[in-house]
Design a protein around this motif. Sequence first.
Motif, PDB file in Angstrom:
ATOM      1  N   ILE A  61       0.874  -1.200  -0.063  1.00  0.00           N
ATOM      2  CA  ILE A  61      -0.037  -0.108   0.122  1.00  0.00           C
ATOM      3  C   ILE A  61       0.769   1.360  -0.092  1.00  0.00           C
ATOM      4  O   ILE A  61       1.773   1.265   0.663  1.00  0.00           O
ATOM      5  CB  ILE A  61      -1.004  -0.007   1.207  1.00  0.00           C
ATOM      6  CG1 ILE A  61      -1.756  -1.176   1.452  1.00  0.00           C
ATOM      7  CG2 ILE A  61      -1.720   1.296   1.329  1.00  0.00           C
ATOM      8  CD1 ILE A  61      -2.348  -1.182   2.855  1.00  0.00           C
ATOM      9  N   LEU A  62       0.447   2.042  -0.976  1.00  0.00           N
ATOM     10  CA  LEU A  62       1.374   3.481  -0.956  1.00  0.00           C
ATOM     11  C   LEU A  62       0.702   4.279   0.267  1.00  0.00           C
ATOM     12  O   LEU A  62      -0.603   4.519   0.390  1.00  0.00           O
ATOM     13  CB  LEU A  62       1.321   4.134  -2.166  1.00  0.00           C
ATOM     14  CG  LEU A  62       1.921   3.462  -3.299  1.00  0.00           C
ATOM     15  CD1 LEU A  62       1.615   4.374  -4.692  1.00  0.00           C
ATOM     16  CD2 LEU A  62       3.277   3.338  -3.295  1.00  0.00           C
ATOM     17  N   ILE A  63       1.644   4.948   1.178  1.00  0.00           N
ATOM     18  CA  ILE A  63       0.972   5.582   2.196  1.00  0.00           C
ATOM     19  C   ILE A  63       1.357   7.091   2.191  1.00  0.00           C
ATOM     20  O   ILE A  63       2.746   7.200   1.921  1.00  0.00           O
ATOM     21  CB  ILE A  63       1.598   4.781   3.680  1.00  0.00           C
ATOM     22  CG1 ILE A  63       1.127   3.635   3.796  1.00  0.00           C
ATOM     23  CG2 ILE A  63       0.981   5.852   4.624  1.00  0.00           C
ATOM     24  CD1 ILE A  63       1.651   2.747   4.778  1.00  0.00           C
ATOM     25  N   ASP A  64       0.545   7.671   2.567  1.00  0.00           N
ATOM     26  CA  ASP A  64       0.888   9.291   2.438  1.00  0.00           C
ATOM     27  C   ASP A  64       1.052   9.525   4.029  1.00  0.00           C
ATOM     28  O   ASP A  64      -0.103   9.577   4.754  1.00  0.00           O
ATOM     29  CB  ASP A  64      -0.163  10.236   2.086  1.00  0.00           C
ATOM     30  CG  ASP A  64      -0.178  10.154   0.443  1.00  0.00           C
ATOM     31  OD1 ASP A  64       0.896  10.291   0.023  1.00  0.00           O
ATOM     32  OD2 ASP A  64      -1.612  10.325  -0.119  1.00  0.00           O
ATOM     33  N   LEU A  65       2.212   9.391   4.405  1.00  0.00           N
ATOM     34  CA  LEU A  65       2.479   9.469   5.924  1.00  0.00           C
ATOM     35  C   LEU A  65       2.530  11.076   6.390  1.00  0.00           C
ATOM     36  O   LEU A  65       3.599  11.662   5.995  1.00  0.00           O
ATOM     37  CB  LEU A  65       3.734   8.359   6.363  1.00  0.00           C
ATOM     38  CG  LEU A  65       4.027   8.578   7.753  1.00  0.00           C
ATOM     39  CD1 LEU A  65       3.088   7.820   8.581  1.00  0.00           C
ATOM     40  CD2 LEU A  65       5.466   7.761   7.937  1.00  0.00           C
ATOM     41  N   ASN A  66       1.753  11.119   7.488  1.00  0.00           N
ATOM     42  CA  ASN A  66       1.732  12.662   8.141  1.00  0.00           C
ATOM     43  C   ASN A  66       2.372  12.637   9.377  1.00  0.00           C
ATOM     44  O   ASN A  66       1.712  12.018  10.408  1.00  0.00           O
ATOM     45  CB  ASN A  66       0.313  13.213   7.831  1.00  0.00           C
ATOM     46  CG  ASN A  66       0.013  13.492   6.444  1.00  0.00           C
ATOM     47  OD1 ASN A  66       0.778  14.014   5.701  1.00  0.00           O
ATOM     48  ND2 ASN A  66      -1.171  13.080   6.379  1.00  0.00           N
ATOM     49  N   ILE A  67       3.440  13.007   9.618  1.00  0.00           N
ATOM     50  CA  ILE A  67       4.045  12.699  11.054  1.00  0.00           C
ATOM     51  C   ILE A  67       4.103  14.049  11.851  1.00  0.00           C
ATOM     52  O   ILE A  67       4.641  15.303  11.285  1.00  0.00           O
ATOM     53  CB  ILE A  67       5.615  12.593  10.994  1.00  0.00           C
ATOM     54  CG1 ILE A  67       5.765  11.102  10.224  1.00  0.00           C
ATOM     55  CG2 ILE A  67       6.294  12.367  12.410  1.00  0.00           C
ATOM     56  CD1 ILE A  67       7.026  10.641   9.985  1.00  0.00           C
ATOM     57  N   GLU A  68       3.475  14.093  12.932  1.00  0.00           N
ATOM     58  CA  GLU A  68       3.589  15.324  13.774  1.00  0.00           C
ATOM     59  C   GLU A  68       4.373  15.216  15.141  1.00  0.00           C
ATOM     60  O   GLU A  68       4.541  14.227  15.606  1.00  0.00           O
ATOM     61  CB  GLU A  68       1.694  15.611  14.444  1.00  0.00           C
ATOM     62  CG  GLU A  68       1.001  15.610  13.433  1.00  0.00           C
ATOM     63  CD  GLU A  68      -0.574  15.753  14.049  1.00  0.00           C
ATOM     64  OE1 GLU A  68      -0.691  15.820  15.089  1.00  0.00           O
ATOM     65  OE2 GLU A  68      -1.492  15.900  13.259  1.00  0.00           O
ATOM     66  N   ASP A  69       5.148  16.375  14.988  1.00  0.00           N
ATOM     67  CA  ASP A  69       5.942  16.533  16.300  1.00  0.00           C
ATOM     68  C   ASP A  69       5.674  17.360  17.283  1.00  0.00           C
ATOM     69  O   ASP A  69       6.357  17.607  18.329  1.00  0.00           O
ATOM     70  CB  ASP A  69       7.420  16.675  15.778  1.00  0.00           C
ATOM     71  CG  ASP A  69       7.670  18.174  14.951  1.00  0.00           C
ATOM     72  OD1 ASP A  69       6.417  18.838  15.146  1.00  0.00           O
ATOM     73  OD2 ASP A  69       8.725  18.189  14.558  1.00  0.00           O
ATOM     74  N   GLY A  70       4.247  17.772  17.221  1.00  0.00           N
ATOM     75  CA  GLY A  70       3.914  18.828  18.173  1.00  0.00           C
ATOM     76  C   GLY A  70       4.130  20.315  17.583  1.00  0.00           C
ATOM     77  O   GLY A  70       3.767  21.292  18.514  1.00  0.00           O
ATOM     78  N   LYS A  71       5.030  20.428  16.780  1.00  0.00           N
ATOM     79  CA  LYS A  71       5.209  21.965  16.178  1.00  0.00           C
ATOM     80  C   LYS A  71       4.880  22.171  14.862  1.00  0.00           C
ATOM     81  O   LYS A  71       4.185  22.907  14.434  1.00  0.00           O
ATOM     82  CB  LYS A  71       6.748  22.191  16.377  1.00  0.00           C
ATOM     83  CG  LYS A  71       7.000  22.202  17.961  1.00  0.00           C
ATOM     84  CD  LYS A  71       8.669  22.680  18.004  1.00  0.00           C
ATOM     85  CE  LYS A  71       9.370  22.549  19.273  1.00  0.00           C
ATOM     86  NZ  LYS A  71      10.705  22.847  19.515  1.00  0.00           N
ATOM     87  N   SER A  72       5.059  20.934  14.248  1.00  0.00           N
ATOM     88  CA  SER A  72       4.786  20.894  12.627  1.00  0.00           C
ATOM     89  C   SER A  72       4.368  19.458  12.477  1.00  0.00           C
ATOM     90  O   SER A  72       4.561  18.696  12.936  1.00  0.00           O
ATOM     91  CB  SER A  72       5.953  21.356  12.036  1.00  0.00           C
ATOM     92  OG  SER A  72       7.034  20.674  11.975  1.00  0.00           O
ATOM     93  N   THR A  73       3.858  19.463  11.045  1.00  0.00           N
ATOM     94  CA  THR A  73       3.797  18.261  10.272  1.00  0.00           C
ATOM     95  C   THR A  73       4.389  17.973   9.002  1.00  0.00           C
ATOM     96  O   THR A  73       4.586  18.731   8.258  1.00  0.00           O
ATOM     97  CB  THR A  73       2.274  18.044  10.013  1.00  0.00           C
ATOM     98  OG1 THR A  73       1.268  18.443  11.210  1.00  0.00           O
ATOM     99  CG2 THR A  73       1.737  16.922   9.255  1.00  0.00           C
ATOM    100  N   GLN A  74       5.309  16.770   9.114  1.00  0.00           N
ATOM    101  CA  GLN A  74       6.168  16.282   7.945  1.00  0.00           C
ATOM    102  C   GLN A  74       5.195  15.259   7.148  1.00  0.00           C
ATOM    103  O   GLN A  74       4.749  14.355   7.557  1.00  0.00           O
ATOM    104  CB  GLN A  74       7.360  15.948   8.328  1.00  0.00           C
ATOM    105  CG  GLN A  74       8.163  16.663   9.025  1.00  0.00           C
ATOM    106  CD  GLN A  74       9.537  16.341   9.718  1.00  0.00           C
ATOM    107  OE1 GLN A  74       9.978  15.163   9.060  1.00  0.00           O
ATOM    108  NE2 GLN A  74      10.255  16.919  10.731  1.00  0.00           N
TER     109      GLN A  74
END
Length: 224
Positions: A61-74
């Motif tokens: 599966i191709l995943i659009d991974l959105n990583i939050e670190d508390g300040k921004s989202t990558q």
Amino acid sequence: MTTVALAAQSRTETGKGVARSLRRQALIPAVFYGPEVDPIPLILQSRELEKLITTGAGENILIDLNIEDGKSTQSHRAMIKEIQVDPVKQNILHVDLYAISMDKKISVEVPITLTGTAIGVSDEGGILQQVSRTLEVSCLPDRIPEAFELEVTALAIGDSLHVSDLEIPEGVDILAEDELTVASVVPPAKVEEIEPEVLEEEEEGEEVEEGEEVAETKEEGDQE
């Protein structure tokens, strides 16, 4: 190719104790890494992950991974590299997510699905054996097939289908020999039976031997 969005939260704490604590909260420990990405420990929602892996596309599966670190989202494009599952409870323990580039080929395993009922099974009593259940391919991420389908209806006992019989989409390279067997129909296993006549002959032989023993005993008594 299926593409699904997945939200994740980065974490700084690692270790078995942390992982167990997360799982008790219905959270899944994970890690995201790749050729140009330093490993990032993550936290995933158990419900969201289970929904993702039951889309029907398996692990490819191709995943659009959105990583939050508390300040921004990558945002990153990723695929599932490995899923660790508890062998008893069957719940997910840990997930590896691998960073991919849409313009670079990757190698993945694609499942092979057999369709139809072989005449060697329905009409001749044979057994259908699937020798190869997955096939390794190389292609761009958006060209990954969800599965290869192979029709087996025409197979009689002794017939086989090979990699060369698969329909390969354009842009997909097969990393296996064309002669590799995928499925075949073999004769049913034979069960050897002892003929009744043989048993009768053996029983008669035993009776004669017993009679001879009686006669020998009688002769010995007469001699005495």
